[in-house]
Scaffold this active site. Structure first.
Site, PDB file in Angstrom:
ATOM      1  N   MET A 168     -43.743   3.810   0.932  1.00 44.94           N
ATOM      2  CA  MET A 168     -43.490   3.100   2.191  1.00 44.94           C
ATOM      3  C   MET A 168     -44.408   3.646   3.282  1.00 44.94           C
ATOM      4  O   MET A 168     -44.121   3.491   4.477  1.00 44.94           O
ATOM      5  CB  MET A 168     -42.024   3.225   2.582  1.00 44.94           C
ATOM      6  CG  MET A 168     -41.113   2.562   1.544  1.00 44.94           C
ATOM      7  SD  MET A 168     -39.521   2.054   2.181  1.00 44.94           S
ATOM      8  CE  MET A 168     -38.843   3.626   2.662  1.00 44.94           C
ATOM      9  N   GLY A 169     -45.469   4.332   2.886  1.00 48.66           N
ATOM     10  CA  GLY A 169     -46.426   4.843   3.871  1.00 48.66           C
ATOM     11  C   GLY A 169     -45.939   6.123   4.533  1.00 48.66           C
ATOM     12  O   GLY A 169     -45.062   6.801   4.003  1.00 48.66           O
ATOM     13  N   HIS A 187     -46.515  12.423  -1.561  1.00 48.66           N
ATOM     14  CA  HIS A 187     -47.126  11.191  -2.085  1.00 48.66           C
ATOM     15  C   HIS A 187     -48.450  11.512  -2.781  1.00 48.66           C
ATOM     16  O   HIS A 187     -48.779  10.942  -3.821  1.00 48.66           O
ATOM     17  CB  HIS A 187     -47.405  10.201  -0.948  1.00 48.66           C
ATOM     18  CG  HIS A 187     -46.187   9.759  -0.191  1.00 48.66           C
ATOM     19  ND1 HIS A 187     -45.955  10.115   1.121  1.00 48.66           N
ATOM     20  CD2 HIS A 187     -45.135   8.985  -0.561  1.00 48.66           C
ATOM     21  CE1 HIS A 187     -44.814   9.573   1.531  1.00 48.66           C
ATOM     22  NE2 HIS A 187     -44.292   8.890   0.532  1.00 48.66           N
ATOM     23  N   SER A 199     -40.793  14.859   3.448  1.00 47.58           N
ATOM     24  CA  SER A 199     -40.259  13.499   3.588  1.00 47.58           C
ATOM     25  C   SER A 199     -40.903  12.851   4.802  1.00 47.58           C
ATOM     26  O   SER A 199     -41.172  13.520   5.795  1.00 47.58           O
ATOM     27  CB  SER A 199     -38.747  13.566   3.785  1.00 47.58           C
ATOM     28  OG  SER A 199     -38.273  12.348   4.314  1.00 47.58           O
TER      29      SER A 199
HETATM   30  P1  AMP Z   1     -41.274   6.827   0.069  1.00 47.18           P
HETATM   31  O1  AMP Z   1     -42.572   6.506   0.736  1.00 47.18           O
HETATM   32  O2  AMP Z   1     -40.443   7.809   0.802  1.00 47.18           O
HETATM   33  O3  AMP Z   1     -40.531   5.593  -0.364  1.00 47.18           O
HETATM   34  O4  AMP Z   1     -41.663   7.566  -1.274  1.00 47.18           O
HETATM   35  C1  AMP Z   1     -42.596   7.025  -2.168  1.00 47.18           C
HETATM   36  C2  AMP Z   1     -42.613   7.864  -3.411  1.00 47.18           C
HETATM   37  O5  AMP Z   1     -42.989   9.187  -3.064  1.00 47.18           O
HETATM   38  C3  AMP Z   1     -41.240   7.962  -4.102  1.00 47.18           C
HETATM   39  O6  AMP Z   1     -41.420   7.915  -5.500  1.00 47.18           O
HETATM   40  C4  AMP Z   1     -40.752   9.313  -3.653  1.00 47.18           C
HETATM   41  O7  AMP Z   1     -39.854   9.911  -4.560  1.00 47.18           O
HETATM   42  C5  AMP Z   1     -42.058  10.091  -3.599  1.00 47.18           C
HETATM   43  N1  AMP Z   1     -41.924  11.268  -2.735  1.00 47.18           N
HETATM   44  C6  AMP Z   1     -41.514  11.294  -1.436  1.00 47.18           C
HETATM   45  N2  AMP Z   1     -41.454  12.564  -1.003  1.00 47.18           N
HETATM   46  C7  AMP Z   1     -41.802  13.358  -2.046  1.00 47.18           C
HETATM   47  C8  AMP Z   1     -41.895  14.766  -2.246  1.00 47.18           C
HETATM   48  N3  AMP Z   1     -41.607  15.631  -1.281  1.00 47.18           N
HETATM   49  N4  AMP Z   1     -42.287  15.222  -3.460  1.00 47.18           N
HETATM   50  C9  AMP Z   1     -42.566  14.346  -4.464  1.00 47.18           C
HETATM   51  N5  AMP Z   1     -42.483  13.020  -4.351  1.00 47.18           N
HETATM   52  C10 AMP Z   1     -42.111  12.518  -3.154  1.00 47.18           C
END
Ligand code: AMP
Length: 285
Positions: free
Chosen positions: A30-31, A37, A189
């Site tokens: 989601m950017g 990421h 995050s």
């Molecule tokens: P999001 O942009 O938050 O929807 O995350 C996109 C992808 O990145 C998802 O598969 C998350 O699980 C992964 N992700 C987000 N934060 C982390 C992190 N700290 N370590 C590993 N993967 C992550």
């Protein structure tokens, strides 16, 4: 690095690459990109010949409109990070191109998540995982990768996606990247930017309590309830962090366990400074 906004364009590009024998990996995001990421991109590069990263803040998975509105959007910086990490193509569509008829479960067609979505995030955020499964099905159909890569950071989401791919026989493989933390232990995050300086300090109690739990299990503690209680006590002692749940679950089915006899996962969600944070850790008996 190529940048595509239109579904037809990314679809054609991936078809051409795969037609030439390349394996294509997709990293859904989601950017508001960060090193978590980027670790998925690096895994994608290891496992494939071309890595596509999509950036789409999916309205269908937000049950709180203010959370959707406040979600950080940093497209220019994201593109720089993606390029530096060796992403081959970014897909950054607008909502109308993903949901031409809108998203209204019951009216427009949607995907209902399976049993891995019950409880934890599924309980606190009704419809969230159906929105995740629906957008991923659409994206998998548009991009048609060989493999899609998800982070263990969102452990329940990872298991929900694995279950969907298994149950619906979707023609791709799922790979998982480990959870990446900041040096002080905080799970990276996109929402961390919304924490105040003091909130960020307070939030460290989450990873601290998880590390302590994993260490206790390693030295022989098998009672899930005792582990959960320790986490609750430690988090609540901080006073500033509101724990929503701390649950020891089977690492595959996500069912709650009483005794830790095989690999488990300790999942937690908490609110700090009005920001909802997720974290989890592997428990090895
Ligand atoms: P999001 O942009 O938050 O929807 O995350 C996109 C992808 O990145 C998802 O598969 C998350 O699980 C992964 N992700 C987000 N934060 C982390 C992190 N700290 N370590 C590993 N993967 C992550």
């Amino acid at each position: 690095m190529l940048i595509f906004n239109k579904p037809q364009e990314i679809g054609a590009w991936v078809r051409e690459r795969r037609g030439g024998g390349a394996r294509v990996a997709l990293v859904p995001t989601m950017g508001a990109l960060h090193a978590g990421h980027m670790s998925l991109v690096s895994l994608g590069r290891e496992l494939s010949d071309a890595t596509v990263l999509y950036i789409f803040v999916n309205p269908a998975q937000f049950n709180d409109p203010s959370d959707l509105e406040k979600y950080p959007r940093t497209l220019e910086r994201d593109l720089e990070l993606a390029k530096a990490e060796g992403v081959d193509a970014v897909f950054a569509p607008i909502a109308r191109d993903i949901y031409p008829a809108g998203f209204e479960p019951g009216k427009t067609c949607s995907v209902r998540a399976g049993s891995c979505a019950l409880g934890y995030e599924g309980e606190g955020r009704p419809g969230h995982f159906d929105g995740v499964c629906t957008v991923l099905t659409i994206m998998f159909n548009i991009v048609a990768p060989d493999i899609a890569i998800f982070g263990e950071k969102d452990y329940q989401q990872l298991q929900v996606v694995r279950q969907m791919v298994r149950d619906l026989r979707l023609p791709l493989k799922i790979a998982a990247g480990r959870l990446i933390r900041d040096e002080d232990g905080l799970a990276l995050s996109s929402r961390n930017v919304r924490l105040s300086e003091s909130g960020r300090r307070e939030a460290l109690v989450l990873s601290r309590s998880l590390f302590a739990a994993a260490a206790k299990v390693k030295t022989g503690e098998k009672r899930a309830e005792s582990i959960e209680q320790d986490v609750r006590r430690e988090v609540e002692s901080s006073g500033k962090v509101r724990l929503e749940y701390a649950a020891v679950v089977d690492a595959d089915s996500l069912e709650r366990v009483q005794h830790i006899e095989k690999p488990c996962r300790l999942l937690l969600a908490a609110v700090v400074d009005g920001v909802r944070l997720l974290d989890n850790i592997h428990l090895e008996p």
